[in-house]
Design an enzyme around this catalytic site. Structure first.
Site, mmCIF file in Angstrom:
data_model
loop_
_atom_site.group_PDB
_atom_site.id
_atom_site.type_symbol
_atom_site.label_atom_id
_atom_site.label_comp_id
_atom_site.label_asym_id
_atom_site.label_seq_id
_atom_site.Cartn_x
_atom_site.Cartn_y
_atom_site.Cartn_z
ATOM 1 N N HIS A 61 0.878 -1.345 -0.066
ATOM 2 C CA HIS A 61 -0.024 0.059 0.111
ATOM 3 C C HIS A 61 0.732 1.264 0.029
ATOM 4 O O HIS A 61 1.204 1.764 0.926
ATOM 5 C CB HIS A 61 -1.047 -0.145 1.323
ATOM 6 C CG HIS A 61 -2.062 0.943 1.091
ATOM 7 N ND1 HIS A 61 -3.439 0.817 1.402
ATOM 8 C CD2 HIS A 61 -2.077 2.533 0.594
ATOM 9 C CE1 HIS A 61 -4.057 1.835 1.311
ATOM 10 N NE2 HIS A 61 -3.260 2.700 0.787
ATOM 11 N N LEU A 64 2.542 6.293 -5.234
ATOM 12 C CA LEU A 64 3.855 6.849 -5.806
ATOM 13 C C LEU A 64 3.678 8.324 -6.581
ATOM 14 O O LEU A 64 4.453 8.811 -7.160
ATOM 15 C CB LEU A 64 4.167 5.476 -6.797
ATOM 16 C CG LEU A 64 4.683 4.361 -6.251
ATOM 17 C CD1 LEU A 64 5.212 3.271 -7.334
ATOM 18 C CD2 LEU A 64 6.052 4.767 -5.322
ATOM 19 N N ASN A 95 -4.892 6.394 -7.081
ATOM 20 C CA ASN A 95 -5.545 7.805 -6.992
ATOM 21 C C ASN A 95 -4.590 8.595 -7.441
ATOM 22 O O ASN A 95 -4.323 9.583 -6.691
ATOM 23 C CB ASN A 95 -6.136 8.213 -5.516
ATOM 24 C CG ASN A 95 -4.890 8.056 -4.419
ATOM 25 O OD1 ASN A 95 -3.899 7.188 -4.603
ATOM 26 N ND2 ASN A 95 -5.017 8.373 -3.340
ATOM 27 N N ASP A 153 -9.027 3.700 -3.327
ATOM 28 C CA ASP A 153 -8.233 4.082 -2.320
ATOM 29 C C ASP A 153 -8.598 5.654 -2.114
ATOM 30 O O ASP A 153 -8.372 6.280 -3.253
ATOM 31 C CB ASP A 153 -6.957 3.744 -1.971
ATOM 32 C CG ASP A 153 -6.434 4.037 -0.616
ATOM 33 O OD1 ASP A 153 -7.190 3.680 0.173
ATOM 34 O OD2 ASP A 153 -5.049 4.397 -0.723
ATOM 35 N N HIS A 180 -10.691 1.083 1.278
ATOM 36 C CA HIS A 180 -10.303 2.183 2.275
ATOM 37 C C HIS A 180 -11.752 2.306 3.137
ATOM 38 O O HIS A 180 -12.648 2.955 2.530
ATOM 39 C CB HIS A 180 -10.197 3.373 1.447
ATOM 40 C CG HIS A 180 -10.141 4.675 2.061
ATOM 41 N ND1 HIS A 180 -8.855 5.448 2.391
ATOM 42 C CD2 HIS A 180 -11.059 5.397 2.650
ATOM 43 C CE1 HIS A 180 -9.249 6.573 3.100
ATOM 44 N NE2 HIS A 180 -10.533 6.430 3.503
ATOM 45 N N HIS A 233 -5.332 -0.201 5.513
ATOM 46 C CA HIS A 233 -4.872 0.719 6.946
ATOM 47 C C HIS A 233 -5.711 0.660 7.907
ATOM 48 O O HIS A 233 -6.351 1.664 8.091
ATOM 49 C CB HIS A 233 -4.579 2.164 6.424
ATOM 50 C CG HIS A 233 -5.549 2.639 5.374
ATOM 51 N ND1 HIS A 233 -6.707 2.651 5.523
ATOM 52 C CD2 HIS A 233 -5.253 3.262 4.109
ATOM 53 C CE1 HIS A 233 -7.251 3.137 4.606
ATOM 54 N NE2 HIS A 233 -6.455 3.612 3.621
ATOM 55 N N ASN A 282 -5.268 9.704 7.423
ATOM 56 C CA ASN A 282 -6.582 9.197 7.357
ATOM 57 C C ASN A 282 -6.373 7.595 6.931
ATOM 58 O O ASN A 282 -6.037 7.138 5.741
ATOM 59 C CB ASN A 282 -7.322 9.813 6.379
ATOM 60 C CG ASN A 282 -8.844 9.441 6.327
ATOM 61 O OD1 ASN A 282 -9.166 8.779 7.336
ATOM 62 N ND2 ASN A 282 -9.541 9.458 5.294
ATOM 63 N N ASP A 309 1.057 2.596 3.613
ATOM 64 C CA ASP A 309 0.176 3.730 3.324
ATOM 65 C C ASP A 309 1.034 4.850 3.169
ATOM 66 O O ASP A 309 0.798 6.159 3.307
ATOM 67 C CB ASP A 309 -0.791 4.027 4.200
ATOM 68 C CG ASP A 309 -1.825 5.019 3.640
ATOM 69 O OD1 ASP A 309 -1.659 5.006 2.577
ATOM 70 O OD2 ASP A 309 -2.851 5.511 4.450
ATOM 71 N N HIS A 313 3.530 14.152 0.600
ATOM 72 C CA HIS A 313 2.975 15.339 0.339
ATOM 73 C C HIS A 313 4.044 16.626 0.308
ATOM 74 O O HIS A 313 4.882 16.365 1.256
ATOM 75 C CB HIS A 313 1.950 15.722 1.154
ATOM 76 C CG HIS A 313 0.849 14.796 1.231
ATOM 77 N ND1 HIS A 313 -0.238 14.968 0.131
ATOM 78 C CD2 HIS A 313 0.105 13.980 2.238
ATOM 79 C CE1 HIS A 313 -0.987 14.074 0.416
ATOM 80 N NE2 HIS A 313 -1.065 13.555 1.553
#
Lengths: 438, 323, 182
Positions: A61, A64, A95, A153, A180, A233, A282, A309, A313
């Protein structure tokens, strides 16, 4: 070229091995794992005492971010981060921008992964077109292009009906739906675990039940359809209860827990620094009881794997008000030290169980031929150093992003080398001595 | 927990750069602010309502949420202390052009203000600025987190009527969930030893509130019974879309403060409200305008309390210089 | 720790100053006494009592806190702020003759602050200054109208005023303690 890894402890639960073995590889394949293999012309690599040779670790999980969010991470930087963390393979979530809901995006990701030539990348395709929850994506096409699972997800599969169809449809490829779990109405505008700390800090809460209620729906549908659902997760004790119950009924349900959910709690919202956006993820960091339940599940076998996960960012995106900051932290480069320090060294689980969690089970869940050091298997190998002292230094991360709450943590346990297809793609010279595993 | 004599604060300085919340203050520090506010109040009665204490200091009032009352109160306090003040309202600033809070603050910082008074819709916004700004940050309300100067002026008002806060029964009633006034008041009143009760619809009860040393009940009557102070919180009608209770009418019936209900309190009870009030929703006009109401005193005390905070924080942290 | 004024002497000094005030102002009509916090306030009250004894008429008495007018308030970038206490002047000083009272006159900066503060309360006809001790070393052009005792001091010395109301005893001494201010 043949290489003989000599004298190390080999932990290979899929083959029931835990002891001193030699590993002979030729090109990209494992030739043989046995005691006292004669060199016979092979280049001999002495594995120092205290080092452990294990099947390549697999983080099922990660995000990328490529295509579309290359300022956060690319396939190249993400896989560089993976191999530093000891992972020979990752499964990347759909996503991206655009969403990986068609073969074009899947192929693009795989092409980038081949160019990078580091960790193996197994794309996860979208369940629904645009992950909108309205219409199934072209799952057979995604499968053919290389996807090993499907997921929307970032959000849950929108309706029970669509989830039912997805489970029924994917069953024919023996492919799981990765979910998710989150009830959007219960999550609302929540940004942190609903409890004392969020309450005191004036942060909107997300109860654990927002997760478990969706897990319960999906487990019920897995039972109904015979499809395989994987709970991503997992963070709430109520979800684990649902998973245990589902497994008891024979539902095809598996689950993963991320390192932050079995180490940290919502207390991190308030201290050492309040409103640190690097503790915003989350599902959120939960209460101590939830954290303890995750540890229990890891120890008793009801948790199937550990996945990070990994959610990079850009620092600009995190340097904002807590409410505004995006959810998620990076995890690839801190996972192994945390697992050793918090699970293996305290005696909660054996090293062999850790390898099940980090290699054997992810391979099994996604039906990928890895997770074992079998004769003739692809030579994806990780060499671990359980006693290595590690201080987490985000400035040295290979990931493009540094959003971690673990900066400065002193942990025991690390990675010496990562070998993908017989090629050493990462060497920790400080731990192993320069060039040892070349 | 005891309250001390007015003339002799047990400590003489506030060693903070910022006022982010009551949670950062000790009971003694709270009392020092209240005592200083006591001294500041007299300035408002003078023919010339101005002292030169903060001459040459620049204070920026950075308000990302509209607030006539708090902003005006701060501005008057700053002017009475002779600070140079600058008001920035979010709508008029570069925020609308997409600038982040951090960039806005850094740009302000480049103009070297001594203090920034911040009102923002996000909880923790003041913490964010305090980490990047040299200027002292005063929290004028951050999201649902804290509104420390409101709690201080409430305490100041209570002390005026009841001398000491320790041992008083204080009932706080209304939308507890979304209220920063609640969070600051709970911190302050429990630190000073009050017996704090909170009441409101269970849907508007913050998780884990009882761990903050207060007693919760959904029965307003129970909360009000024998109370020395009844504090009503504004029902944020604009946030009430989320099915928290059936209707305003039903809210008033079950939780509204009426004269009848108030009879359960001590005979010398005082009624407080941070404003702005929703008459006929959380409070009956009869009560709001009645003899127990100290709502307008709260407003005038706001200036003295904010003067005290500005003055004490202007000294900043660390240094131990003799004076 | 040489004592320069004991309780007995202090009482006589205040009585003498009271007589001087009455003589100069031809009575206590239009007179108001304002003490500077902390010790000036208690001296002012004693003086007011003495004046009433002599003139058989009460004299309005107030207390002035000059903290917010200090010229050293914001001189340090950081540092704890001095404690602010209440100013209590419950009468109009417009067209009054205000007698300002402090314990020790030294640099004159406190008096400068007090003059500024007083002016914010109105426009007195006249301001006169009373101090128990004038120790010299003025940094501003300020002079007392009534002085209990002139005490030449060196900068290293400090003058300690103790009053019954604040310290349990009436006594003024000069100490040779460098660094410390009175």
């Amino acid at each position: 070229m043949k290489r003989l890894f000599k004298g190390g402890r080999v932990v290979d639960p899929a083959n029931g091995r835990d002891g001193l073995f030699d590993v002979l590889i030729d090109g990209d394949r494992i030739v043989r794992v046995a005691k006292d293999i004669p060199p016979d012309g092979a280049h001999v690599v002495d594995v120092p005492a205290g080092f452990v040779v294990v099947p390549g670790l697999f983080d099922m999980h990660v995000h990328l971010r490529e295509p579309g969010q290359e300022h956060k991470e690319t396939v190249a930087t993400g896989t560089a981060s993976a191999v530093v963390g000891g992972f020979t393979a990752v499964a990347c979530m759909p996503n991206t921008t655009p969403i990986n809901d068609n073969a074009g995006v899947t192929e693009y990701i795989l092409q980038k992964a081949a160019q990078a030539g580091l960790a193996r990348v197994y794309p996860i395709g979208a369940v629904s077109k645009g992950s909108n929850g309205d219409q199934l994506a072209d799952i057979a096409e995604l499968r053919a292009a290389g996807c090993v699972g499907v997921s929307d997800d970032g959000r849950p599969v929108k309706t029970a009906l669509l989830m039912r169809r997805a489970l029924e449809y994917t069953a024919m490829f023996n492919m799981p739906v990765l979910e998710h779990c989150e009830d959007p109405s219960l999550k609302g505008e929540g940004v942190a675990h609903e409890g004392y700390h969020a309450s005191t800090l004036g942060l909107r809460g997300i109860p654990g039940v927002a997760e478990s209620i969706m897990a319960q729906r999906d487990i019920a549908l897995a039972e109904l359809t015979g499809g395989a659902v994987h709970i991503c997760h997992m963070s709430a004790m109520e979800s684990l209860r649902a998973v245990r119950e589902g497994k008891g009924h024979g539902a095809r349900v598996t689950c993963e827990v991320a390192p932050h959910h079995f180490t940290m709690t919502d207390e991190a919202l308030a201290s050492p620094v309040s409103y640190d956006t690097n503790v915003k993820m989350n599902p959120p960091l939960r209460a101590a009881a939830d954290r303890d339940e995750m540890l229990k599940g890891i120890a008793d076998g009801s948790v199937d794997c550990i996945a990070t996960d990994h959610a990079p960012h850009h620092y600009d995106e995190k340097k904002v008000e807590f409410d505004v900051a995006p959810f998620g932290i990076v995890g690839l480069e801190t996972c192994v030290p945390i697992c050793f320090d918090r699970l293996v060294h305290p005696g909660l689980i054996t090293l062999s169980r850790l390898i099940e969690l980090l290699s054997v089970n992810p391979s099994r869940i996604l039906n990928v031929a890895s997770g074992a050091l079998s004769d003739g298997a692809v030579a994806d190998i990780t060499i671990l150093v359980p006693d290595l002292q590690v201080t987490v230094d985000p400035a040295r991360f290979k990931s493009k992003s540094r959003n971690t709450p673990f900066g400065g943590w002193q942990l025991k346990g690390g990675v010496a080398a990562t070998i993908v297809g017989g090629r050493t793609v990462y060497m920790n010279d400080a731990a192993a001595g320069a060039g040892r595993f070349k | 927990m005891t309250t001390r004599q007015v003339e002799a604060p047990p400590i003489s300085a506030l060693r903070h750069k910022d006022l982010l919340g009551i949670s950062d203050l000790t009971a003694d520090e709270i009392l020092l602010i209240l005592d200083t506010a006591e001294a500041m109040r007299e300035i408002g009665d003078r023919p010339i309502k101005k002292v030169p204490a903060l001459r040459g200091k620049t204070v920026v009032n950075l308000f990302f949420e509209a607030s006539t009352r708090t902003r005006t109160s701060f501005e008057i306090a700053e002017k009475r202390l002779s600070a140079d003040t600058l008001n920035i309202a979010a709508t008029a600033s570069s925020v609308v052009k997409g600038e982040t809070l951090v960039d806005t603050a850094l740009n302000l910082e480049a103009m070297a203000p001594d203090m920034i008074v911040l009102r923002h819709a996000a909880s923790g916004a003041c913490h964010l600025l305090s980490r990047i700004c040299r200027a002292g940050i005063i929290n004028a309300g951050d999201g649902m987190h804290e509104h420390p100067t409101q709690a201080l002026l409430d305490a100041f008002t209570i002390r005026e009527h009841k001398k000491s806060i320790a041992g008083l029964k204080v009932a706080i009633i209304g939308d507890l969930l979304h209220s920063r006034v609640l969070r600051s008041n709970v911190q302050l009143l429990t630190k000073l030893g009050a017996d704090v009760w909170v009441s409101g619809p269970p849907t508007l009860m913050p998780a884990g509130i009882e761990r903050q040393g207060v007693r919760k009940t959904t029965s307003v009557d129970e909360a009000v019974e024998g109370a020395d102070v009844v504090m009503l919180l504004r029902l944020q009608i604009e946030r009430m879309q989320g099915m928290f209770f059936p209707s305003l009418r039903e809210y008033f019936t079950v939780f509204g403060m009426t004269r009848e209900r108030l009879k359960l309190a001590k005979h010398d009870v005082i009624i407080m409200h941070p404003g702005p009030m929703n008459r006929g929703v959380e409070i009956d006009s009869e009560v709001a305008d009645g003899p127990y109401s100290v709502i307008l005193e709260q407003v005038s005390n706001g200036v003295s309390v904010r003067m005290a905070v500005l003055y004490l924080l202007a000294g900043g942290a660390e240094h131990e210089t003799a004076v | 720790m040489p004592i320069i004024m004991d309780a007995d002497r202090m009482g006589r000094t205040l009585m003498r100053i009271a007589h001087e005030i009455i003589e100069r102002n031809r009575g206590v009509d239009g007179l108001a006494i304002v003490g500077i916090r902390t010790r000036g306030v208690f001296i002012a009250r004693r003086l007011a009592k003495a004046l009433q004894q002599i003139a058989s008429e009460p004299v309005p008495t107030g207390a002035l806190d000059i903290t917010l007018y200090r010229d050293d308030l914001m001189r340090h970038a950081v540092g704890p702020q001095p404690v602010v206490r209440r100013t209590e002047i419950p009468f109009s000083i417009d067209d009054q003759k205000v007698v300002l009272v402090d314990d020790v006159l030294y640099t004159g900066r406190t008096i400068r602050a007090a003059l500024d503060a007083l002016i914010d309360f109105g426009r007195p006809k006249e301001i006169q200054l009373t101090v128990l001790i004038d120790r010299g070393h003025r940094e501003l052009p300020i002079k007392a109208d009534y002085v209990g005792k002139n005490v030449p001091t060196s900068l290293k010395e400090s003058v300690h005023v103790r009053l019954i109301e604040t310290d349990g005893t009436d006594e003024i001494s000069v100490d040779n303690v460098p660094e410390e201010k009175s």
